[in-house]
Design an enzyme around this catalytic site. Sequence first.
Site, PDB file in Angstrom:
ATOM      1  N   ASP A   1       0.916  -1.303  -0.088  1.00 11.96           N
ATOM      2  CA  ASP A   1      -0.154   0.217  -0.269  1.00 11.96           C
ATOM      3  C   ASP A   1       1.201   1.409   0.185  1.00 11.96           C
ATOM      4  O   ASP A   1       1.796   1.433   0.715  1.00 11.96           O
ATOM      5  CB  ASP A   1      -0.757   0.195   1.208  1.00 11.96           C
ATOM      6  CG  ASP A   1      -1.851   0.036   1.091  1.00 11.96           C
ATOM      7  OD1 ASP A   1      -2.892  -0.187  -0.728  1.00 11.96           O
ATOM      8  OD2 ASP A   1      -3.078  -0.650   2.023  1.00 11.96           O
TER       9      ASP A   1
ATOM     10  N   GLU B   1     -14.185  -2.442  -2.359  1.00 13.21           N
ATOM     11  CA  GLU B   1     -13.976  -2.673  -0.945  1.00 13.21           C
ATOM     12  C   GLU B   1     -15.563  -2.364  -0.213  1.00 13.21           C
ATOM     13  O   GLU B   1     -15.685  -0.874  -1.175  1.00 13.21           O
ATOM     14  CB  GLU B   1     -12.932  -1.718  -0.080  1.00 13.21           C
ATOM     15  CG  GLU B   1     -13.556  -2.109   1.825  1.00 13.21           C
ATOM     16  CD  GLU B   1     -12.760  -1.447   2.586  1.00 13.21           C
ATOM     17  OE1 GLU B   1     -11.874  -1.735   3.098  1.00 13.21           O
ATOM     18  OE2 GLU B   1     -10.945  -1.203   2.068  1.00 13.21           O
TER      19      GLU B   1
END
Length: 290
Positions: A89, A188
């Site tokens: 990330d 998500e």
Amino acid sequence: MSVVKKQPVSIVKLKNMKENKDPITMVTAYDYPTAALVEQAGVDTILVGDSLGNVVLGYDSTLPVTIDDMVYHTRAARRGAPNTFIVADMPFMTYHSTVAETLNDVRRLMQEGHANAVKMEGGAEITLMVDACVKAGVPVLGHIGLTPQSVHQLGGYRIQGKTKEDADRLLQDALALERAGAFAIVLELVTDQVAAYISERLSIPTIGIGAGAGCDGQVLVFHDIVRFSPDYREKRFVKTYADIGTTIREGIQSYVQDVKTRAFPAEVNSFRAEDNVVEHLYGPGKVEVR
């Protein structure tokens, strides 16, 4: 269950998996032992997510996580999973300034952390940075829907894609990321129908978390899969496959009890010196202290 040995995937293989309708598996890992277990289990890809801020570092969000944190944990995960495709990330605000600064942080994740790819949260607004990374030879995983780094702007952890306007925005963001060169996109907390439709429209894979079965793959946090937390909270989109948190706590409680009652260490856990050493320490005829 035996250790699963698989050939590491690539971004080309991931796209082929979508075309062949072979679901992609992704699990988070933040350190050496976790990554080693995940690789041994045969997972396709590992995500060193900034979710480590919540589940490993004890923060209440991902926002405090730094690029140094990500490099450190990615490098540890790589040592545990040398043969797995690892995505790291990009933490909060590391890809919203200049292209030069973004590429420098990407360089650190790739050179120091040994990641295979980076992940960025956002849609059309980050395509400049995605394009720059791809042109520099770095695979980029997109991330839309609930984007934890924007949780304050979103007004909390809210389901995305519940309205027509929201569905259209998500689709346009996904298409923009695809055009910019992203090799896949995480969806998500997106409604099932919208996530499935986006997955059909894209030529690149989608990886869902709380986004239904219509995605091309799924990702879950390691600590959710095995319920590894001192204060675990149930999540609707998670399926628990083991409860090691309870096992660990009960094991440590047993250890504490054994120490308090002097049941541990027992003779089998100890090492004995030769008799002449005991005589040397305590003197002739002295009884050995046990």
